[in-house]
Design a protein around this motif. Sequence first.
Motif, PDB file in Angstrom:
ATOM      1  N   THR A   1       0.931  -1.231   0.030  1.00 34.14           N
ATOM      2  CA  THR A   1      -0.004  -0.073   0.028  1.00 34.14           C
ATOM      3  C   THR A   1       0.868   1.256  -0.101  1.00 34.14           C
ATOM      4  O   THR A   1       0.163   2.348  -0.214  1.00 34.14           O
ATOM      5  CB  THR A   1      -0.822   0.100   1.253  1.00 34.14           C
ATOM      6  OG1 THR A   1       0.010   0.200   2.408  1.00 34.14           O
ATOM      7  CG2 THR A   1      -1.579  -1.278   1.393  1.00 34.14           C
ATOM      8  N   GLY A   2       2.178   1.185   0.298  1.00 34.19           N
ATOM      9  CA  GLY A   2       2.975   2.252   0.535  1.00 34.19           C
ATOM     10  C   GLY A   2       2.954   2.813   1.538  1.00 34.19           C
ATOM     11  O   GLY A   2       3.544   4.125   2.171  1.00 34.19           O
TER      12      GLY A   2
ATOM     13  N   ILE B   1      -2.360  -1.918   6.193  1.00 28.63           N
ATOM     14  CA  ILE B   1      -3.502  -2.747   6.303  1.00 28.63           C
ATOM     15  C   ILE B   1      -3.188  -4.040   7.170  1.00 28.63           C
ATOM     16  O   ILE B   1      -3.943  -4.777   7.609  1.00 28.63           O
ATOM     17  CB  ILE B   1      -3.773  -3.454   4.746  1.00 28.63           C
ATOM     18  CG1 ILE B   1      -2.600  -4.348   4.419  1.00 28.63           C
ATOM     19  CG2 ILE B   1      -4.290  -2.277   3.803  1.00 28.63           C
ATOM     20  CD1 ILE B   1      -2.891  -5.060   3.040  1.00 28.63           C
ATOM     21  N   GLY B   2      -1.905  -4.128   7.809  1.00 25.65           N
ATOM     22  CA  GLY B   2      -1.400  -5.244   8.631  1.00 25.65           C
ATOM     23  C   GLY B   2      -1.210  -6.569   8.061  1.00 25.65           C
ATOM     24  O   GLY B   2      -1.859  -7.314   8.865  1.00 25.65           O
TER      25      GLY B   2
ATOM     26  N   TRP C   1      -8.924  -1.416   1.918  1.00 24.66           N
ATOM     27  CA  TRP C   1      -9.063  -0.791   0.371  1.00 24.66           C
ATOM     28  C   TRP C   1      -7.844  -0.144   0.041  1.00 24.66           C
ATOM     29  O   TRP C   1      -7.448  -0.054  -1.311  1.00 24.66           O
ATOM     30  CB  TRP C   1     -10.352   0.184   0.564  1.00 24.66           C
ATOM     31  CG  TRP C   1     -10.117   1.265   1.694  1.00 24.66           C
ATOM     32  CD1 TRP C   1     -10.339   1.121   3.121  1.00 24.66           C
ATOM     33  CD2 TRP C   1      -9.550   2.424   1.637  1.00 24.66           C
ATOM     34  NE1 TRP C   1     -10.146   2.068   3.834  1.00 24.66           N
ATOM     35  CE2 TRP C   1      -9.542   2.903   2.977  1.00 24.66           C
ATOM     36  CE3 TRP C   1      -8.999   3.259   0.552  1.00 24.66           C
ATOM     37  CZ2 TRP C   1      -9.135   4.229   3.285  1.00 24.66           C
ATOM     38  CZ3 TRP C   1      -8.430   4.693   0.887  1.00 24.66           C
ATOM     39  CH2 TRP C   1      -8.633   5.040   2.203  1.00 24.66           C
ATOM     40  N   ARG C   2      -7.148   0.133   1.088  1.00 29.13           N
ATOM     41  CA  ARG C   2      -5.687   0.713   0.422  1.00 29.13           C
ATOM     42  C   ARG C   2      -5.020  -0.132  -0.513  1.00 29.13           C
ATOM     43  O   ARG C   2      -4.155   0.627  -1.012  1.00 29.13           O
ATOM     44  CB  ARG C   2      -4.987   0.883   1.635  1.00 29.13           C
ATOM     45  CG  ARG C   2      -5.240   2.170   2.678  1.00 29.13           C
ATOM     46  CD  ARG C   2      -5.020   3.553   1.996  1.00 29.13           C
ATOM     47  NE  ARG C   2      -5.275   4.611   2.971  1.00 29.13           N
ATOM     48  CZ  ARG C   2      -5.026   5.720   2.575  1.00 29.13           C
ATOM     49  NH1 ARG C   2      -4.412   5.885   1.327  1.00 29.13           N
ATOM     50  NH2 ARG C   2      -5.344   6.847   3.284  1.00 29.13           N
ATOM     51  N   LEU C   3      -5.208  -1.390  -0.645  1.00 33.86           N
ATOM     52  CA  LEU C   3      -4.517  -2.239  -1.462  1.00 33.86           C
ATOM     53  C   LEU C   3      -4.682  -1.870  -3.001  1.00 33.86           C
ATOM     54  O   LEU C   3      -3.903  -1.911  -3.884  1.00 33.86           O
ATOM     55  CB  LEU C   3      -4.949  -3.811  -1.277  1.00 33.86           C
ATOM     56  CG  LEU C   3      -4.509  -4.722  -0.369  1.00 33.86           C
ATOM     57  CD1 LEU C   3      -5.147  -6.052  -0.238  1.00 33.86           C
ATOM     58  CD2 LEU C   3      -3.046  -4.952  -0.813  1.00 33.86           C
TER      59      LEU C   3
ATOM     60  N   GLY D   1      -0.210  -9.142  -6.628  1.00 33.27           N
ATOM     61  CA  GLY D   1      -1.086 -10.289  -6.285  1.00 33.27           C
ATOM     62  C   GLY D   1      -2.399  -9.994  -6.044  1.00 33.27           C
ATOM     63  O   GLY D   1      -3.098 -10.588  -6.626  1.00 33.27           O
ATOM     64  N   ALA D   2      -2.633  -9.030  -5.217  1.00 31.29           N
ATOM     65  CA  ALA D   2      -3.899  -8.593  -4.971  1.00 31.29           C
ATOM     66  C   ALA D   2      -4.606  -8.250  -6.304  1.00 31.29           C
ATOM     67  O   ALA D   2      -5.868  -8.521  -6.553  1.00 31.29           O
ATOM     68  CB  ALA D   2      -4.024  -7.481  -3.993  1.00 31.29           C
ATOM     69  N   TRP D   3      -4.132  -7.466  -7.308  1.00 31.98           N
ATOM     70  CA  TRP D   3      -4.486  -7.116  -8.466  1.00 31.98           C
ATOM     71  C   TRP D   3      -4.881  -8.076  -9.262  1.00 31.98           C
ATOM     72  O   TRP D   3      -6.060  -8.639  -9.726  1.00 31.98           O
ATOM     73  CB  TRP D   3      -3.787  -5.997  -9.317  1.00 31.98           C
ATOM     74  CG  TRP D   3      -3.808  -4.597  -8.459  1.00 31.98           C
ATOM     75  CD1 TRP D   3      -2.767  -4.272  -7.639  1.00 31.98           C
ATOM     76  CD2 TRP D   3      -4.874  -3.634  -8.662  1.00 31.98           C
ATOM     77  NE1 TRP D   3      -3.228  -2.741  -7.287  1.00 31.98           N
ATOM     78  CE2 TRP D   3      -4.285  -2.424  -7.899  1.00 31.98           C
ATOM     79  CE3 TRP D   3      -5.716  -3.652  -9.327  1.00 31.98           C
ATOM     80  CZ2 TRP D   3      -5.057  -1.531  -7.741  1.00 31.98           C
ATOM     81  CZ3 TRP D   3      -6.753  -2.619  -9.175  1.00 31.98           C
ATOM     82  CH2 TRP D   3      -6.322  -1.376  -8.527  1.00 31.98           C
TER      83      TRP D   3
END
Lengths: 747, 177, 313
Positions: free
Chosen positions: B71-72, B90-91, C88-90, C103-105
Motif C-alpha cells: 500500500t505504500g 493494512i496489517g 481498501w488501501r490495497l 498479487g492482490a490485483w
Amino acid sequence: MDNSRRSFIKISALGASGIAFTTTALSAIPSDMNSNGAKDKKIGSILSRSATYCEVCFWKCAAWVYSDEKGNIQKIIGNENDPHCYGRLCPRGTGGVGMYTDEDRLKTPLIRTKIDGKDSFREASWEEALDLVAKNMEKIKTEYGPESMALIKHGSPGSHLEHLFKAYGSDTVAEPAYAQCRGPRETGFGLTFGSWVGSPEPTDIRDTKCLVLIGSHIGENMHNSQVQEMSDAIDNGANIITVDPRCSTAASKSQHWLAIKPATDIALLLSWMHVLIYEDIYNKEYVEKYGSGFEALKKHVKPFSPEWAYGITTVKPKEIRKTARIMAAAAPSTIVHPGRHVTWYGDDSQRARAIAILNGLLGSWGNRGGFYFKEKISVPKFPHPPYPHPKWGWKELVEKYPFAEMGSTMEVIKASIPGADQKYPIKGWFVAGTNLVASVPKRKVIEEAIQSLDFMVVMDTMPMEITGYADVILPECTYLERYDGIRSATNREPSIALRSPAVPPKYNSKPAWWMAKEIGNRLDLAEYFNYNDYEEVIDWQLKEMGSSLEEMKKIGVKNFKRKSGALYMQKGKTHEFATPSGKIEFYSEELASHGLDPIPVYTSHDSPKQGFYRLNYGRSPMHTFSRTINNPNLSDLTSENMLWVNPKVARIEGLKNNQEVWLQNQDGVNSSFPIKVRVTERIRWDSVYMYHGFGHSNKKLTRAHGKGASDTELISRIAIDPLMGGTGMRGNFVKILLDNPIKETIL
Amino acid sequence: MKYAMVIDTLKCVGCSDCVVACQTENNVPIGYCRDWVTESVNGSYPHVELELKSERCNHCDNAPCVRCCPTGASHVAEGGIVLVTAGECIGCGACIESCPYDARFQHPDGYVDKCTFCAQRLKEGQLPACVSVCPTKCMYFGDLDDPTSKVSHLLQSRKHKVLAPEAGTKPNVYYLI
Amino acid sequence: MQEEIFISGRNIPKIDPYLEIWHFPISLYLFLGGMAAGIIFFASLFTVLRREKQVQTAIKPAMIIVLIALIIGLLALFYDLTHKLYVWRLYTTIRIESPMSWGAWVLLFITIGTFLWILSYFSELFPKWDLKFKWLKQIEQFLIKNRRNLALIMLPLSLILGIYTGILLSAFNARPLWNNAILGPLFLVSGLSTGAACIILFSKDHYERKLFSKIDLALIFIELALIVHMIMGMYAGSAVQLEALDILIGGEYTVMFFVFVIILGLIFPAILEGIELLGYKVPVAIPAILILIGGLIFRMVMIEAGQLTRYLY
Ligand SMILES: Nc1nc2c(c(=O)[nH]1)N[C@H]1C(S)=C(S)[C@@H](COP(=O)(O)OP(=O)(O)OC[C@H]3O[C@@H](n4cnc5c(=O)[nH]c(N)nc54)[C@H](O)[C@@H]3O)O[C@H]1N2
Ligand SMILES: Nc1nc2c(c(=O)[nH]1)N[C@H]1C(S)=C(S)[C@@H](COP(=O)(O)OP(=O)(O)OC[C@H]3O[C@@H](n4cnc5c(=O)[nH]c(N)nc54)[C@H](O)[C@@H]3O)O[C@H]1N2
Ligand code: SF4
Ligand code: SF4
Ligand code: SF4
Ligand code: SF4
Ligand code: SF4
Ligand SMILES: [Mo]
C-alpha cells in the motif's frame, strides 16, 4: 531484482538533497506520520512540566516531569543544569513513571485485625490509622520512654519522620544505607583523610587519567553522573583498571581487568603499596608534605610483594606491577575508587583504609583527576522549639563499635529481642522507605525481633514484604505526587533542587510530611509543625537562601558559587586534614589505641566447601534494590534475576541455560523460589552471581511475586566489622538444587 | 540529507535507558519496544570479550520492508527515514517478514510500528529520545551528507560495522567497535 | 563459550522468539490460489487449443470450485490482516516491487474473469434455471462468443497467479528458507498438480481423468525434481541457509515434510496413478485427495518453518 534495488536507492537519494540538519529539516515528512498510533495523542497535547528530583535511588537527580492536560504523567527528563545528571536520567529514573502508574500501589491505610483467628488487614480511614499510631507511640513513651520507639528509614520520608522522632524524644534511628552499605568506607576514609567520602562521591572521574575500581561496578551500578563521567574518561583515553572476580560491565571496558579471587582484595592493595613504595614510584612530594606514619607503612608492607599476593589473589605478579606503575604514572590524577556497597567480609573498614592509603601514596586526594574538595550549601532549618534530649539513642546501640558514625539497622534489630543483654530495650518500630526483609540479612533474627515488638508501623508506597509484618500500614504517595525537603548535596559546586508534585496523590495516599505533622499534632507536638503545608517550609527556606519557590518551580535546580576555596589543592598553599595529626594517617594512632590494626593487614576468609559456591550479588542496571521490581516499565526490561554460573560449573552440576534451580546455603536456608540458570563465562567457577532485589514473596506484587530468587534470603551468615558494625554479606555459600527442596520435605 | 545513528559499543553499558526513553517518549505499549539491547560474550574466563549494542530499525538505504509494502504505508521520508503511515497500513505483515532485523512489530491497534528516528522530535530540532537520554552519551545522531557532522567524523575516524551487511539492506545505524 | 542474548527483556508478541505473523490462513490462501491457478490454466489452455470437448469438468464444474476457492482464499487473507479497516488501501496503488500488491490485483482480475467464465457456461451448468432478464442473456451470448478470448487472457493470468504464490515467499531475503529461486516454479508446479488433482476428483469422464492423471504424474516428477534441486541449492548455500535447511531435514518439521508432503503427498499418489495408468483399478479419489492434502501441508510447513529462519548477526 538487483536492478530495481539500485534504481530504488537512486530515487531515495534524489529525495535527500543536502538540507542541513535544522529544525525544518523534516518538513517533507507527511504530518500524519505522527499517526504512529497512540504517540500522536501525546504530540497533540501540550505537556506541562514540573520540577522534581528522582527518588528511584539516592543519587537524587533533578528532573522535569511532563504530564498531559489530562494530568497523566508522560515522561520524566533530566534537568540540564543538574550536576547529578546533566540532563540525562538513568533507566530507573526514566522509568520512574512506573512508580506512579503501578496499579499494585498501597491505596489506603490498613490496620491489622483478626478475621476468624487469622491475621489480616482491613482498610481504615487516615483518622483511625494515625490515631492508632499516635496512641501506640504515646504508650511506648509512657511505659519505656520514647527512646524505645525506633525509626528505621531510608530516603526522603526519613527526614520528615526524623524531625517527628527528635521532637517526640527518640534518637533511635538507623538506615540500611549505613551498616549494609557505605559505612565502612566512610570510616576507613575518615580515619585516613579525616573526611567522609559522602554521596555523591567527590571522585573527579571526568578528569582522571587512571580509574581503579575495586569491585565497584559502575555501569551496572547506575549512579548517574559517575556513569556519565566514566564514559567521559573512556573518551579521554583514561586507563581503567577493574578488580572484580566477575567480568562486570566496567571490567569489560577496562584495559586491565584483574580477575581476583573473592575476599582477597586487601592482599592486592597491600602489594600495590609494596610496589609503589619499593619501586620508589609513589608521590614523594605529596607524601612528605601530607603523610603521617609513612615509615611504619613502608616497614609494614615490606613482606607483601606481588609474589606473596599472587598466592592469595591469583593475580599474576607482573599484572600487579604493571597496574601499580600505570597508577603511579597517572598520579596524582589517579582514582582508587572507594566503592559504595562495601560491607563484604567484615574487615571492610580496613579494606577501605587500604584503598584510602593507596590514594594517599598516589596523592590523589585534593588533586585534579583524583578526589576534589566537595562543597554543599546548607539549608536553614525551619524554626521550631528545641528538641528534648533522649537518654539513649543510636549511639548507645553501637557503643561497642568505636568508629560507628550512624545507627546500625542490625543493632536496632538485635536490641528489639528481649534478653539478658537487652540494655536498651526497643519496643516499637516505625519503618519508612526501607524493605528490611530484602535489604538486611539474617531474616530469622529480623522476624524474631518483629515478633517481640509491641507495635510496628510501616510507611511505604508499595505492598512490599515488610508491610506484611506491620500493625498499621501508611500508604505514601510517590515522589511524583508530593513536596519533600530541598535537595542539597555535596558536589564540585553547591546546588539545590526542588521536589514539587507533578500531579495530585493517586488513590488515598498522602505525603510523609503530612503524616509526620498529623502524628505530631496527636502527640501534642504541634509547635514543631508550625505550618499547614510543607510548601510554606520550602518557600521560607528558599527565601532564606536567596531564592523562592516560584523561582525554583521555573528552574528546578539552582547552582551556587563555591565559598570554601579551590576545588583542588593549590600550589604553595598547604592543606590541613581533619585527622588528629592534621595529616593523612598511613598509621592510625586512633586504631592502635583501640587495639585495632593501625595499618590494614590481610586476613583470609573461608572459601566454599566441595559442592558449594560463593554467593555473589550486585546491581541490575535497570532496577533499584527490591523497590522497582514491580515497576511496569522496568519489569518490562528485567522481570526476574538469573543465576550466573560458569560453563565448568554447568558441566559439573549438569545445568542448561534457563533451567530452573533452587538454592540452599551453608546453614540449610532454601530459596523460596526457583531461579533460572544463565551459563556464562562472565563468572568464576568458585562463585555464582545474581542481581539483588528479586524473589519477592508478597502476592500483592503482581509482576514481581515469585520472579527469581532473593539473595538476601540466602545471607544468613554475616561478618561484623569491628570498627563500625557493618554487616559483611559476601561470606555465604550456596548449593545448587535441581528440585524444590521444600516440596520434597512435604512429600 | 541522510540521517544516521552511530553507537559506540566501547561506551555502551547496556543499561537499556534508550529502551525506556523510547517507550515513554513514543507511547510504545508495555511489552513492545522499538529498540532493544543485546549482549554478546566471547572467549572464556578470564579472557572474556563483552559487546553491548542498542539496536533498532536501521532505516536501510535499501529497505525490503518498503519495497514489499503493498500500500505504500511503509515509505522513505526526508533524510532517508523509513516510516509507516498507520492510516495506510493494512496489517498484512509482509514488511515484518521482510526485515532481517525483526525491527518491526504489530502495534496492538493493528498497524505496524517501529523506530521512527523520533521524526516528530527531529522536526522540533531535538535529537531522538534514546540519543538524548543515554547516560554514557554513546549514541550520536546526524547527517551523513554533511562531512562536518559528528557522525560523519566518527565514521571517518573510527573502526565501525553495521548489522548483517550480508542481508544487503545498507543500514544507517552504525556501531563503533 | 559464545553467548548472544537480549538484555532489555525484548519479548514482542508474535515477533519473539520467532515470527508468528503469518498463520494457517496464509497457507490456505496460497494453497487455494495455487490450485485455482492450476484449474484455470488447464481450462484456458484446452479452450485455447479448442479441445474443450475432452475436458468438460475442467472448464465447467471445476471453474465453480475455482470461484469458491478464490473467494475463500481472499477471505482467509483478509482474516489474517491486523488493520482490516484499511484493506481498501490495497487498491489505491499498484506497487510493482511488492508481490503482495500485484498479487492482490491479479487475484481481483482473475476472480472477475472466473465469474464471467462461469456466466458464459451458465445455461450448461444450470440447465434448470434460465436467466431471467434479457440483458443477462445478451451478456451470456456475448461471453459465449468470446470464450476463447477470455481464455487467452486467463491463461497468462493463471500463470502469474501460480508463480505469485511462490514469489510472495521467495522474495523475502530475510527468511533464508523462503529466499531461493526454486520456490516460485515449485509452487507453480505444485499449484498445477493440485489443480489437476482437483479436476480428477470431480471428473466423471474416464478419458478426462486419465488425461489429467498423466499430466499430474508428469507434474509430480517435476515437483520432486525441483524439491531435490531446492534442497541441494540450500546445501551449497550460506550458513543461514544451512540453518534453514536444518529445520526441514533435521528439525521439528522433518516428519511433516517428508512423511506428509514428499511420501504421502507426492510419491505415493504418483505410484497409485502410475498403477492406474497401467490399467489396474484404483479408486481415483485417493491419489487426488492425497495430493490436495499434501499441497496444503506443504504450504503450511513452508509458512511456519520459514518464519523460524532469520539472519544471525
Ligand atoms: N542500577 C542500580 N544502581 C545502583 C543501585 C541500584 O539499586 N541499582 N544502588 C546504589 C547503591 S545504594 C549502592 S551502595 C551502589 C552499590 O554499587 P557498588 O558500590 O558498585 O557495589 P559493589 O558491591 O562494589 O559491586 C558489586 C560488584 O562487586 C563484585 N565483587 C563481589 N565480590 C568481590 C570481591 O571479593 N572483590 C572484589 N574486588 N569485587 C567483588 C561483584 O562481582 C560485583 O561486580 O549501587 C548504587 N547504584
Ligand atoms: N542482599 C543484599 N542486601 C542489600 C544490598 C545488596 O546488594 N544485597 N544492598 C544494600 C545497600 S547498598 C543498600 S543502600 C540498602 C538499601 O535498602 P532499602 O532502602 O531497604 O532498599 P529497597 O529494597 O529499595 O527498599 C526501599 C523500600 O522503600 C519503598 N519506597 C520506595 N519509594 C518510597 C517513597 O517514596 N516513600 C516511601 N515511604 N517508601 C518508598 C519501597 O517500596 C521499598 O519497600 O540495601 C542493602 N542491602
Ligand atoms: S541515578 Fe537514576 S535512579 Fe538514581 S536518582 Fe538518578 S535517575 Fe534516579
Ligand atoms: S542507554 Fe546508552 S548505554 Fe544504555 S543501553 Fe542504551 S545505548 Fe547503551
Ligand atoms: S531495519 Fe528492517 S524495518 Fe528498518 S528499514 Fe531496514 S528492513 Fe526496514
Ligand atoms: S503491514 Fe502495513 S506497512 Fe507492512 S507491508 Fe503491510 S501494509 Fe505495508
Ligand atoms: S530513535 Fe526514537 S523511535 Fe527510534 S529507538 Fe530511538 S527513541 Fe525510539
Ligand atoms: Mo547503598
